[in-house]
Design a protein around this motif. Structure first.
Motif, PDB file in Angstrom:
ATOM      1  N   ARG A   1       5.643   5.844 -11.896  1.00  0.00           N
ATOM      2  CA  ARG A   1       4.370   5.274 -12.357  1.00  0.00           C
ATOM      3  C   ARG A   1       3.208   5.594 -11.431  1.00  0.00           C
ATOM      4  O   ARG A   1       2.067   5.287 -11.745  1.00  0.00           O
ATOM      5  CB  ARG A   1       4.507   3.753 -12.489  1.00  0.00           C
ATOM      6  CG  ARG A   1       5.588   3.345 -13.473  1.00  0.00           C
ATOM      7  CD  ARG A   1       5.762   1.857 -13.500  1.00  0.00           C
ATOM      8  NE  ARG A   1       4.638   1.168 -14.103  1.00  0.00           N
ATOM      9  CZ  ARG A   1       4.537  -0.150 -14.202  1.00  0.00           C
ATOM     10  NH1 ARG A   1       5.490  -0.911 -13.705  1.00  0.00           N
ATOM     11  NH2 ARG A   1       3.490  -0.698 -14.774  1.00  0.00           N
ATOM     12  N   VAL A   2       3.495   6.186 -10.270  1.00  0.00           N
ATOM     13  CA  VAL A   2       2.446   6.508  -9.311  1.00  0.00           C
ATOM     14  C   VAL A   2       2.553   7.972  -8.938  1.00  0.00           C
ATOM     15  O   VAL A   2       3.625   8.450  -8.567  1.00  0.00           O
ATOM     16  CB  VAL A   2       2.563   5.642  -8.040  1.00  0.00           C
ATOM     17  CG1 VAL A   2       1.490   6.030  -7.034  1.00  0.00           C
ATOM     18  CG2 VAL A   2       2.452   4.172  -8.398  1.00  0.00           C
TER      19      VAL A   2
ATOM     20  N   LEU B   1       0.521  -2.494 -10.324  1.00  0.00           N
ATOM     21  CA  LEU B   1       1.123  -1.564  -9.367  1.00  0.00           C
ATOM     22  C   LEU B   1       0.847  -2.000  -7.932  1.00  0.00           C
ATOM     23  O   LEU B   1       1.739  -1.953  -7.080  1.00  0.00           O
ATOM     24  CB  LEU B   1       0.575  -0.154  -9.606  1.00  0.00           C
ATOM     25  CG  LEU B   1       1.057   0.557 -10.871  1.00  0.00           C
ATOM     26  CD1 LEU B   1       0.325   1.880 -11.043  1.00  0.00           C
ATOM     27  CD2 LEU B   1       2.553   0.796 -10.820  1.00  0.00           C
ATOM     28  N   LEU B   2      -0.392  -2.423  -7.657  1.00  0.00           N
ATOM     29  CA  LEU B   2      -0.740  -2.855  -6.303  1.00  0.00           C
ATOM     30  C   LEU B   2       0.040  -4.112  -5.911  1.00  0.00           C
ATOM     31  O   LEU B   2       0.465  -4.259  -4.764  1.00  0.00           O
ATOM     32  CB  LEU B   2      -2.242  -3.097  -6.195  1.00  0.00           C
ATOM     33  CG  LEU B   2      -3.117  -1.838  -6.266  1.00  0.00           C
ATOM     34  CD1 LEU B   2      -4.591  -2.217  -6.270  1.00  0.00           C
ATOM     35  CD2 LEU B   2      -2.818  -0.900  -5.095  1.00  0.00           C
TER      36      LEU B   2
ATOM     37  N   ASN C   1       1.603   5.029  -1.767  1.00  0.00           N
ATOM     38  CA  ASN C   1       1.623   4.562  -3.155  1.00  0.00           C
ATOM     39  C   ASN C   1       0.339   3.804  -3.467  1.00  0.00           C
ATOM     40  O   ASN C   1      -0.306   4.024  -4.497  1.00  0.00           O
ATOM     41  CB  ASN C   1       2.826   3.639  -3.387  1.00  0.00           C
ATOM     42  CG  ASN C   1       4.042   4.382  -3.896  1.00  0.00           C
ATOM     43  OD1 ASN C   1       4.223   4.570  -5.083  1.00  0.00           O
ATOM     44  ND2 ASN C   1       4.879   4.821  -2.973  1.00  0.00           N
TER      45      ASN C   1
ATOM     46  N   GLU D   1      -2.988  -2.255 -15.269  1.00  0.00           N
ATOM     47  CA  GLU D   1      -1.844  -1.490 -14.774  1.00  0.00           C
ATOM     48  C   GLU D   1      -1.966  -1.266 -13.263  1.00  0.00           C
ATOM     49  O   GLU D   1      -0.994  -1.418 -12.524  1.00  0.00           O
ATOM     50  CB  GLU D   1      -1.768  -0.144 -15.501  1.00  0.00           C
ATOM     51  CG  GLU D   1      -0.736   0.836 -14.947  1.00  0.00           C
ATOM     52  CD  GLU D   1       0.699   0.425 -15.220  1.00  0.00           C
ATOM     53  OE1 GLU D   1       1.620   1.112 -14.730  1.00  0.00           O
ATOM     54  OE2 GLU D   1       0.912  -0.586 -15.917  1.00  0.00           O
ATOM     55  N   ASN D   2      -3.186  -0.913 -12.815  1.00  0.00           N
ATOM     56  CA  ASN D   2      -3.385  -0.692 -11.384  1.00  0.00           C
ATOM     57  C   ASN D   2      -3.161  -1.973 -10.585  1.00  0.00           C
ATOM     58  O   ASN D   2      -2.573  -1.939  -9.496  1.00  0.00           O
ATOM     59  CB  ASN D   2      -4.798  -0.159 -11.131  1.00  0.00           C
ATOM     60  CG  ASN D   2      -4.948   1.295 -11.532  1.00  0.00           C
ATOM     61  OD1 ASN D   2      -3.960   1.986 -11.787  1.00  0.00           O
ATOM     62  ND2 ASN D   2      -6.175   1.763 -11.614  1.00  0.00           N
TER      63      ASN D   2
ATOM     64  N   VAL E   1      -3.061   4.725  -6.016  1.00  0.00           N
ATOM     65  CA  VAL E   1      -3.602   3.863  -7.066  1.00  0.00           C
ATOM     66  C   VAL E   1      -5.097   3.626  -6.860  1.00  0.00           C
ATOM     67  O   VAL E   1      -5.895   3.731  -7.797  1.00  0.00           O
ATOM     68  CB  VAL E   1      -2.863   2.509  -7.105  1.00  0.00           C
ATOM     69  CG1 VAL E   1      -3.522   1.563  -8.107  1.00  0.00           C
ATOM     70  CG2 VAL E   1      -1.399   2.723  -7.474  1.00  0.00           C
ATOM     71  N   THR E   2      -5.482   3.310  -5.618  1.00  0.00           N
ATOM     72  CA  THR E   2      -6.874   2.946  -5.345  1.00  0.00           C
ATOM     73  C   THR E   2      -7.779   4.149  -5.111  1.00  0.00           C
ATOM     74  O   THR E   2      -8.993   4.056  -5.274  1.00  0.00           O
ATOM     75  CB  THR E   2      -6.959   2.039  -4.114  1.00  0.00           C
ATOM     76  OG1 THR E   2      -6.489   2.763  -2.955  1.00  0.00           O
ATOM     77  CG2 THR E   2      -6.106   0.790  -4.295  1.00  0.00           C
TER      78      THR E   2
END
Length: 206
Positions: free
Chosen positions: A108-109, A51-52, A170, A47-48, A174-175
């Protein structure tokens, strides 16, 4: 006595079998828990990564939009005509790719309070593009002043910087890491001065 020993042996055997079965059951349950945890971790990583990739797509699209605007403005400053219809088509394609990517990110983020903006990004990009198109039409009748062109360039830079900041945050959400600024360098248009490239996003404020 022999009968008693036989009964005890039978009970002992049954007890051992029961313990063995219980041990096997516990082992299976533990394995299922480990498998579920591993699957959850793998799903989270996938998922990550998605997203990235989506953030990267949006950043590339808004950069392409900004580059096209810079080129159009450089042409106007050099006194050359700009094909308004072609610019409009290119801007629309970039905005479509950007908007689709942004919609995939919605909800989602977790941005921890960051990423707020005055108006929808698509509206800001559309308005900036419309102003350039109108300027191209006016330029066909009479050359634009440097002040007019610089005002258009400032508006485009502001929109790009605001969007870039949102997208970088964003990615950071995520990271969990701070992403350093990346400089933007574009080729000069033949015979025309390009406007200075702004940083990808404004300085951070706490």
């Amino acid at each position: 006595m022999a009968m008693v020993e036989a009964v005890l042996a039978l009970i002992s055997g049954l007890g051992g079998a029961g313990l063995g079965a219980a041990g096997a059951l516990w082992s299976q349950r533990a394995k299922r828990r480990d498998d579920a945890a591993a699957a959850s971790i793998a799903a989270g990583r996938a998922e990550n990564e998605l997203l990235l990739e989506t953030v990267a797509t949006a950043r590339a699209a808004v950069r392409a939009w900004w580059t096209n605007a810079q080129r159009a403005l450089a042409e106007l400053e050099a006194g050359r005509a700009v094909d308004a219809e072609q610019y409009d088509a290119e801007a629309r394609a970039d905005m479509k790719e950007f908007t689709e990517a942004l919609y995939r990110l919605a909800g989602r983020v977790q941005l921890n309070g960051y990423g707020t903006y005055r108006r929808p990004f698509a509206d800001l990009m559309t308005e900036s593009s419309r102003r350039i198109i109108e300027a191209a039409h006016r330029h066909a009748q009479a050359p634009l002043s440097i002040a007019e062109i610089e005002a258009l360039a400032a508006g485009v830079r502001e929109v790009h910087s605001e969007i870039a900041l949102h997208l970088v945050r964003n990615a950071e959400a995520v990271t969990g890491q701070v992403i350093p600024p990346i400089g933007y360098v574009y080729p000069d248009s033949p015979g025309a001065r390009t406007f200075p490239a702004p940083p990808p996003y404004p300085p951070r404020t706490q």
